[in-house]
Design a protein around this motif. Structure first.
Motif, mmCIF file in Angstrom:
data_model
loop_
_atom_site.group_PDB
_atom_site.id
_atom_site.type_symbol
_atom_site.label_atom_id
_atom_site.label_comp_id
_atom_site.label_asym_id
_atom_site.label_seq_id
_atom_site.Cartn_x
_atom_site.Cartn_y
_atom_site.Cartn_z
ATOM 1 N N ARG A 568 0.828 -1.196 0.000
ATOM 2 C CA ARG A 568 0.000 0.000 0.000
ATOM 3 C C ARG A 568 0.864 1.247 0.000
ATOM 4 O O ARG A 568 0.613 2.215 -0.708
ATOM 5 N N LYS A 571 2.402 1.811 -3.304
ATOM 6 C CA LYS A 571 1.458 2.401 -4.250
ATOM 7 C C LYS A 571 1.351 3.905 -4.051
ATOM 8 O O LYS A 571 1.267 4.666 -4.998
ATOM 9 N N PHE A 574 4.019 5.767 -5.486
ATOM 10 C CA PHE A 574 3.962 5.882 -6.937
ATOM 11 C C PHE A 574 3.470 7.261 -7.376
ATOM 12 O O PHE A 574 3.740 7.715 -8.477
ATOM 13 N N ARG A 578 7.711 7.179 -10.326
ATOM 14 C CA ARG A 578 7.324 6.088 -11.194
ATOM 15 C C ARG A 578 8.511 5.183 -11.463
ATOM 16 O O ARG A 578 8.371 4.006 -11.759
ATOM 17 N N TRP A 605 6.869 -4.529 -8.058
ATOM 18 C CA TRP A 605 5.633 -3.824 -7.746
ATOM 19 C C TRP A 605 5.531 -2.543 -8.570
ATOM 20 O O TRP A 605 4.504 -2.258 -9.174
ATOM 21 N N PHE A 609 2.965 -1.301 -11.207
ATOM 22 C CA PHE A 609 2.246 -0.033 -11.092
ATOM 23 C C PHE A 609 2.329 0.736 -12.411
ATOM 24 O O PHE A 609 1.349 1.298 -12.891
ATOM 25 N N TYR A 613 -0.513 1.941 -14.979
ATOM 26 C CA TYR A 613 -0.545 3.358 -15.285
ATOM 27 C C TYR A 613 -0.519 3.592 -16.792
ATOM 28 O O TYR A 613 -1.344 4.320 -17.349
ATOM 29 N N HIS A 650 -6.689 2.974 -7.805
ATOM 30 C CA HIS A 650 -5.704 1.893 -7.860
ATOM 31 C C HIS A 650 -4.568 2.072 -6.869
ATOM 32 O O HIS A 650 -4.139 1.119 -6.214
ATOM 33 N N TYR A 651 -4.125 3.264 -6.763
ATOM 34 C CA TYR A 651 -2.957 3.480 -5.912
ATOM 35 C C TYR A 651 -3.281 3.982 -4.523
ATOM 36 O O TYR A 651 -2.461 3.975 -3.628
ATOM 37 N N ASN A 652 -4.451 4.476 -4.409
ATOM 38 C CA ASN A 652 -4.799 5.115 -3.145
ATOM 39 C C ASN A 652 -6.248 4.800 -2.816
ATOM 40 O O ASN A 652 -7.051 5.662 -2.511
#
Length: 718
Positions: A568, A571, A574, A578, A605, A609, A613, A650-652
């Motif tokens: 988490r 992410k 990210f 990147r 990971w 990501f 993206y 997705h990331y948050n």
DNA sequence: GGGTGGCCTG
DNA sequence: CAGGCCACCC
């Protein structure tokens, strides 16, 4: 910054697809679907040549071949394919073994996994047992042992037996050929290979340390062979108590029973008891016998008797079970098996608790046996490159986690502290529905999506303790005292295991030392032990460490295990970077004791990501193009845009942090670059994305806030 | 040859 | 997300 771009709604909507906009443009909406289904935006290397994809104006160059033309790693042949779709995103959920972990994670911890060990013990014991009593012919013993192991393999998937048979059918004459010719519907071509290909994969897992077979099983609840599980569970449930009381481990057993009583209707217990004594041994023996017979049957009858005889010195049961063909051999166990034969069939005998357990508890038998068999087979058939039928335990994927559901959310779900027995839903890919939590004392599980660590579930408790309040709370409400009885033992099936284990503890020593539940001390030592200790040694067949990758003894102690929380966190990072270097990553995960594997995992990971993206970028860039946007600068990404939301989701997912404003800018730039590239037809080139990646995206990285380095950061993520 | 990163697949 | 593969880079 946002303001400037968002000021012109109409423009925005026109540019970046927004829900409302999309609806208006039916055409656009379909784009996703096309991509999704055909996995091609334009060129599909795999699936179709000229997929009808209506993809936007942009050219669709049907590059038929799937050959990799990439000039550069990664920068491929512009594949437009594989747009991520919800389906893709969730696709793994159904197969995620993690569910198991949940149990351990929330409260059941390491206990949970003991059954596997017990199973192995059981098996091992049986072996030795047999052997010790039959010294008649060494050769026979050996053969027998081999057979037995094989059998075990079969057993592993009782339900699968039929399947296996189908696969391996060709060789009824297992004897010599089993290892050689069989197994392979999948691997026909691999026989010659030294390395065993498993499902086409011959390399060891990089991130998931090699785990012993047993361990593997522990984690995965979901084997194809549910039936088998059912069978075993069932069988066991039908019998067990009294015998236990008479066993050497009576005290423990009593405890268990006591525990059980709390959960199980008295009547059920009574019935169990009654049946137990008379059937327990029978079941066990039959189980073994039936498996033997399966093997023997295929090998030849000649072996049958010796085996069975040697079997039980005590000769509780000499009955020879039917040949393979009737696998579920006659006898009580058989009946059970038949009953269970499925989908509810077995439920007749089950009360709620049973059912629950069935879901939660994965009988060690199946997979464990398979694993054991596999390993044993290797030993036995050293020369045979190919493994026996049983072998190839499928590799289970151990997704570190899915953080869709936050611990907090989980706690909410838990509500009263009881567990959401989400396992019932474990196959449901969708975000956890909120299930009323059946008050169960039995293995408590959290939704599979809840972060559960990776393989190393055994330590989940420790791992999370420092970080997630959730887990603490859960534990406080659910977790049993230290003296808690292992959940694994709650299930009658486990009793058997336990019995076997204890009674024959000594005998197995030679074999499964490595499988031993790792004591924390040991773990610690291993970790300190440097390279060797770390999960690195993936090559080693045993790679035992993964099992308990990292133990966190408390805040401040480092672990080599990347937990869902770390995921988490990654992410979130990210949003700033990147293309973080591994060095940078290490800086931001001070609580991780890095080694080659977990470093690679972390790097991977980010690779994932990025993949997500870029897929989104391409997707929306094409949509923009299809909507008639002519100038890249007309594309604006606001925080309200669907693209942005998708990324944030997705990331948050749980909005743990406020997304840095610069990220929106990065997204916008990326989108524009993609747009321009597509617009100009560059996407027809082999590595058209590479330029964007390197020249644009990679340069937009920002320093990650210092607070990410804080050891407390994970806690803040809840 | 090792490291890196992308693609594909499950 | 992970595993595998591959192509590139140094």
């Amino acid at each position: 910054m946002e303001n400037s771009q968002t000021t012109t709604p109409h423009t925005t909507s026109a540019l970046v697809p927004q829900p409302s906009t999309l609806e208006g443009h039916h055409h656009n909406i379909l784009v996703d679907d096309h991509h999704r289904s055909s996995s091609s935006g334009g060129r599909t290397f795999l699936k179709s040549t000229a997929t009808s994809s209506s993809s936007p104006s942009s050219n669709i160059t049907p590059t038929t071949r799937r050959t990799r033309h990439r000039v550069d790693a990664g920068e491929p042949r512009g594949c437009f394919n594989n747009y991520y779709s919800p389906r893709n995103i969730f696709q793994n959920s159904s197969s995620s073994p993690i569910s198991t972990n949940l149990v351990g994670n929330s409260s059941a911890p390491e206990y949970y996994f003991q059954p596997m060990k017990m199973l192995s013990d059981f098996i091992g014991n049986s072996h030795s047992h047999f052997n010790s009593h039959n010294n008649t012919a060494a050769s026979q013993l050996l053969l027998r042992e081999m057979l037995q192991k094989k059998k075990i393999g079969y057993e592993d998937d009782v339900s699968e037996i039929s399947r296996e048979r189908e696969n391996q059918h060709s060789d009824e004459s297992i004897g010599c050929s089993s290892g050689v010719n069989n197994n392979n519907n999948n691997n026909n071509n691999n026989n010659n290979n030294e390395e065993i290909k498993i499902n086409g994969c011959k390399k060891r897992k990089l991130y998931q340390p090699q785990r012993s077979d047993f361990d593997d099983d522990q984690e995965d609840f979901k084997d194809p062979d549910d039936e088998l599980e059912m069978e075993y569970k069932h069988r066991d449930s039908a019998d067990e108590d009294e015998e236990m009381l008479k066993s050497p481990m009576a005290p423990l057993t009593r405890q268990l029973l006591t525990c059980e009583r709390k959960q199980i209707p008295r009547s059920i217990l009574q019935s169990w008891k009654e049946n137990f004594k008379s059937t327990l041994m029978t079941h066990i023996n039959e189980l073994v016998d039936s498996q033997f017979n399966v093997l023997f049957g295929s090998i030849g009858n000649s072996l049958q008797h010796p085996a069975s005889n040697s079997h039980q010195p005590s000769s509780r049961q000499q009955s020879i079970t039917p040949p393979p063909s009737s696998i579920p051999s006659s006898g009580p166990s058989d009946q059970v098996l038949n009953k269970n034969h499925f989908n509810g069939g077995g439920s007749v005998l089950l009360n709620e608790n049973d059912k629950l357990r069935m879901r939660f508890y994965r009988p060690p038998y199946s997979s464990a046996l398979a694993g054991l068999a596999a390993s044993n087979n290797r030993d036995v058939y050293e020369d045979d490159g190919p493994l026996s039928l049983v072998v190839t335990p499928k590799k289970k994927r151990h997704k570190v986690t899915d953080t869709r559901l936050t611990p907090r959310a989980v706690s909410r779900l838990l509500g009263n502290g009881s567990t959401p027995s989400d396992h019932y839903m474990e196959s449901t890919p969708s975000p956890r529905p909120q299930m009323p939590s059946p008050p169960t004392s039995v293995p408590i599980s959290l939704p599979t999506s809840v972060a559960i660590p990776n393989p190393s579930l055994t330590e989940s408790r420790h791992l999370f303790a420092p970080y997630a309040p959730l887990f603490n709370s859960v534990r406080s409400s659910l977790e049993s005292p230290p003296t808690m009885i292992p959940h694994s033992m709650i299930n009658p099936a486990d009793y058997v295991q336990q019995l076997r284990e204890i009674s024959a503890a000594q005998q197995q020593a030679h074999r499964d030392l490595q499988r031993e539940p790792v004591h924390q001390q040991t773990i610690l030592e291993r970790e300190r032990g440097g390279s060797a200790g770390s999960a690195d040694s993936g090559d080693t067949t045993g790679g035992s460490f993964d099992i308990t990758p990292g133990v966190v003894y408390g805040p401040g102690h480092s672990s080599s295990t990347l937990t869902p929380m770390h995921l988490r966190k990654a992410k979130l990072m990210f949003f700033w970077v990147r293309y973080p270097s591994s060095a940078v990553l290490k800086m931001y995960f001070p609580d991780i004791k890095f080694n080659k594997n977990n470093t690679a995992q972390l790097v991977k990971w980010f690779s994932n990501f990025r993949e997500f993206y870029y897929i989104q970028m391409e997707k929306y860039a094409r949509q923009a193009l299809s909507e008639g946007i002519k100038i890249a600068e007309d594309i604006h990404v606001s925080t309200e845009n669907e693209l942005y939301r998708v990324l944030n989701l997705h990331y948050n997912r749980n909005n743990h942090i406020e997304v840095p404003t610069n990220f929106r800018y990065v997204v916008e730039q990326t989108l524009r670059e993609f747009f321009k590239a597509i617009q100009s037809g560059k996407d027809a080139e082999q590595s058209w994305k590479k330029a964007i990646y390197k020249q644009i995206i990679a340069r937009l990285d920002d320093p990650v806030p210092e607070y990410f380095k804080s050891p407390n950061f994970l806690e803040q993520l809840e």
